[in-house]
Design a protein around this motif. Structure first.
Motif, PDB file in Angstrom:
ATOM      1  N   LYS A   1       0.861  -1.189   0.000  1.00 16.28           N
ATOM      2  CA  LYS A   1       0.000   0.000   0.000  1.00 16.28           C
ATOM      3  C   LYS A   1       0.900   1.243   0.000  1.00 16.28           C
ATOM      4  N   PHE A   2       0.532   2.212  -0.818  1.00 13.06           N
ATOM      5  CA  PHE A   2       1.321   3.437  -0.914  1.00 13.06           C
ATOM      6  C   PHE A   2       0.647   4.559  -0.153  1.00 13.06           C
ATOM      7  N   SER A   3       1.458   5.336   0.592  1.00 11.80           N
ATOM      8  CA  SER A   3       0.914   6.516   1.266  1.00 11.80           C
ATOM      9  C   SER A   3       0.875   7.680   0.284  1.00 11.80           C
ATOM     10  N   ASN A   4       1.710   7.611  -0.762  1.00  9.13           N
ATOM     11  CA  ASN A   4       1.725   8.626  -1.808  1.00  9.13           C
ATOM     12  C   ASN A   4       1.964   7.907  -3.135  1.00  9.13           C
ATOM     13  N   SER A   5       0.930   7.818  -3.949  1.00  7.89           N
ATOM     14  CA  SER A   5       1.044   7.068  -5.208  1.00  7.89           C
ATOM     15  C   SER A   5       1.963   7.754  -6.217  1.00  7.89           C
ATOM     16  N   GLU A   6       2.089   9.052  -6.126  1.00 11.23           N
ATOM     17  CA  GLU A   6       2.956   9.777  -7.066  1.00 11.23           C
ATOM     18  C   GLU A   6       4.433   9.492  -6.810  1.00 11.23           C
ATOM     19  N   THR A   7       4.820   9.448  -5.541  1.00 13.12           N
ATOM     20  CA  THR A   7       6.226   9.205  -5.195  1.00 13.12           C
ATOM     21  C   THR A   7       6.502   7.726  -4.923  1.00 13.12           C
ATOM     22  N   GLN A   8       5.448   6.905  -4.939  1.00 14.80           N
ATOM     23  CA  GLN A   8       5.565   5.473  -4.640  1.00 14.80           C
ATOM     24  C   GLN A   8       6.094   5.216  -3.229  1.00 14.80           C
ATOM     25  N   GLU A   9       5.784   6.149  -2.317  1.00 16.30           N
ATOM     26  CA  GLU A   9       6.193   5.979  -0.923  1.00 16.30           C
ATOM     27  C   GLU A   9       5.299   4.930  -0.267  1.00 16.30           C
ATOM     28  N   VAL A  10       5.935   3.896   0.304  1.00 10.98           N
ATOM     29  CA  VAL A  10       5.210   2.788   0.921  1.00 10.98           C
ATOM     30  C   VAL A  10       4.647   3.218   2.265  1.00 10.98           C
ATOM     31  N   LYS A  11       3.381   2.890   2.502  1.00 11.76           N
ATOM     32  CA  LYS A  11       2.744   3.200   3.787  1.00 11.76           C
ATOM     33  C   LYS A  11       3.330   2.290   4.857  1.00 11.76           C
ATOM     34  N   LYS A  12       3.570   2.856   6.034  1.00 10.61           N
ATOM     35  CA  LYS A  12       4.138   2.102   7.164  1.00 10.61           C
ATOM     36  C   LYS A  12       3.200   2.197   8.358  1.00 10.61           C
ATOM     37  N   ASP A  13       3.232   1.141   9.196  1.00 10.78           N
ATOM     38  CA  ASP A  13       2.441   1.174  10.423  1.00 10.78           C
ATOM     39  C   ASP A  13       3.235   1.900  11.511  1.00 10.78           C
ATOM     40  N   ARG A  14       2.711   1.937  12.713  1.00 13.74           N
ATOM     41  CA  ARG A  14       3.366   2.655  13.817  1.00 13.74           C
ATOM     42  C   ARG A  14       4.748   2.122  14.136  1.00 13.74           C
ATOM     43  N   ASP A  15       4.960   0.826  13.867  1.00 21.07           N
ATOM     44  CA  ASP A  15       6.249   0.200  14.175  1.00 21.07           C
ATOM     45  C   ASP A  15       7.219   0.241  12.998  1.00 21.07           C
ATOM     46  N   GLY A  16       6.815   0.884  11.887  1.00 23.54           N
ATOM     47  CA  GLY A  16       7.690   0.999  10.736  1.00 23.54           C
ATOM     48  C   GLY A  16       7.583  -0.147   9.742  1.00 23.54           C
ATOM     49  N   ASN A  17       6.643  -1.084   9.963  1.00 28.20           N
ATOM     50  CA  ASN A  17       6.444  -2.201   9.037  1.00 28.20           C
ATOM     51  C   ASN A  17       5.631  -1.750   7.833  1.00 28.20           C
ATOM     52  N   PRO A  18       5.945  -2.260   6.628  1.00 25.91           N
ATOM     53  CA  PRO A  18       5.151  -1.892   5.459  1.00 25.91           C
ATOM     54  C   PRO A  18       3.730  -2.453   5.568  1.00 25.91           C
ATOM     55  N   VAL A  19       2.773  -1.715   5.037  1.00 21.79           N
ATOM     56  CA  VAL A  19       1.374  -2.139   5.057  1.00 21.79           C
ATOM     57  C   VAL A  19       1.023  -2.702   3.682  1.00 21.79           C
ATOM     58  N   TYR A  20       0.374  -3.855   3.681  1.00 19.08           N
ATOM     59  CA  TYR A  20      -0.068  -4.521   2.449  1.00 19.08           C
ATOM     60  C   TYR A  20      -1.588  -4.575   2.436  1.00 19.08           C
ATOM     61  N   THR A  21      -2.162  -4.664   1.239  1.00 17.59           N
ATOM     62  CA  THR A  21      -3.601  -4.902   1.116  1.00 17.59           C
ATOM     63  C   THR A  21      -3.817  -6.228   0.410  1.00 17.59           C
ATOM     64  N   VAL A  22      -4.854  -6.916   0.849  1.00 18.21           N
ATOM     65  CA  VAL A  22      -5.241  -8.182   0.248  1.00 18.21           C
ATOM     66  C   VAL A  22      -6.732  -8.097  -0.041  1.00 18.21           C
ATOM     67  N   ALA A  23      -7.109  -8.336  -1.300  1.00 12.45           N
ATOM     68  CA  ALA A  23      -8.524  -8.399  -1.656  1.00 12.45           C
ATOM     69  C   ALA A  23      -9.021  -9.791  -1.281  1.00 12.45           C
ATOM     70  N   VAL A  24     -10.113  -9.822  -0.520  1.00  6.75           N
ATOM     71  CA  VAL A  24     -10.672 -11.084  -0.034  1.00  6.75           C
ATOM     72  C   VAL A  24     -12.152 -11.137  -0.414  1.00  6.75           C
ATOM     73  N   THR A  25     -12.569 -12.279  -0.963  1.00  5.58           N
ATOM     74  CA  THR A  25     -13.990 -12.431  -1.272  1.00  5.58           C
ATOM     75  C   THR A  25     -14.692 -13.023  -0.058  1.00  5.58           C
ATOM     76  N   VAL A  26     -15.902 -12.530   0.188  1.00  7.78           N
ATOM     77  CA  VAL A  26     -16.738 -13.024   1.282  1.00  7.78           C
ATOM     78  C   VAL A  26     -18.120 -13.338   0.721  1.00  7.78           C
ATOM     79  N   ARG A  27     -18.748 -14.345   1.310  1.00  7.20           N
ATOM     80  CA  ARG A  27     -20.102 -14.706   0.887  1.00  7.20           C
ATOM     81  C   ARG A  27     -20.899 -15.127   2.120  1.00  7.20           C
TER      82      ARG A  27
END
Length: 115
Positions: free
Chosen positions: A23-49
Motif C-alpha cells: 500500500k502506498f501513502s503517496n502514489s505519485e512518489t511510490q512511498e510505501v505506507k508504514k504502520d506505527r512500528d515501521g512495518n510496510p502495510v499490504y492490502t489483500v482483496a478477499v472475497t466473502v459470501r
C-alpha cells in the motif's frame, strides 16, 4: 475514527482474490505506507459470501507481507476490524486485520460455489 470488530465466522468462506499488494501513502512518489512500528502495510482483496448471499470483495490492510497467499485460496483472517471514515464529501468503510494466512486443510479452488 471508531473501530468495529468483525466476526469472520459470519462472513462465510473467505478466499484470497489477488496476491498481497504493498500500500502506498503517496502514489505519485511510490512511498510505501508504514504502520506505527515501521512495518510496510499490504492490502489483500478477499472475497466473502455471508449466508449464501452474493459474493463481495473487501480490501483488508495488514502490517507486514502476508506469506503463502495465492488467488483463489481459502484464507483465515485474524483480528478483522472495520473503520468508518469520511473525508469531505467522501465516506466509506476500511478493513484492517492482525494477520491473513492460508487456511490449512482447505482446497485452493473449490467447486462448491462458495466465495
Amino acid at each position: 475514527m471508531q473501530s468495529i470488530p468483525v466476526d469472520t465466522a459470519r462472513l462465510g468462506v473467505l478466499r484470497c482474490a489477488n496476491a498481497p499488494e504493498v500500500k502506498f501513502s503517496n502514489s505519485e512518489t511510490q512511498e510505501v505506507k508504514k504502520d506505527r512500528d515501521g512495518n510496510p502495510v499490504y492490502t489483500v482483496a478477499v472475497t466473502v459470501r455471508p449466508d449464501g448471499r452474493r459474493i463481495s470483495v473487501i480490501e483488508i490492510a495488514v502490517s507486514g507481507e502476508p506469506k503463502g497467499l495465492e488467488a483463489g485460496q481459502v484464507v483465515k483472517v485474524t483480528g478483522l476490524t472495520a473503520f468508518v471514515w469520511s473525508m469531505g464529501d467522501r465516506q466509506g468503510i476500511s478493513f484492517r486485520a492482525d494477520a491473513i494466512t492460508p487456511a490449512h486443510g482447505a482446497a485452493a479452488h473449490g467447486k462448491s460455489g462458495d466465495a
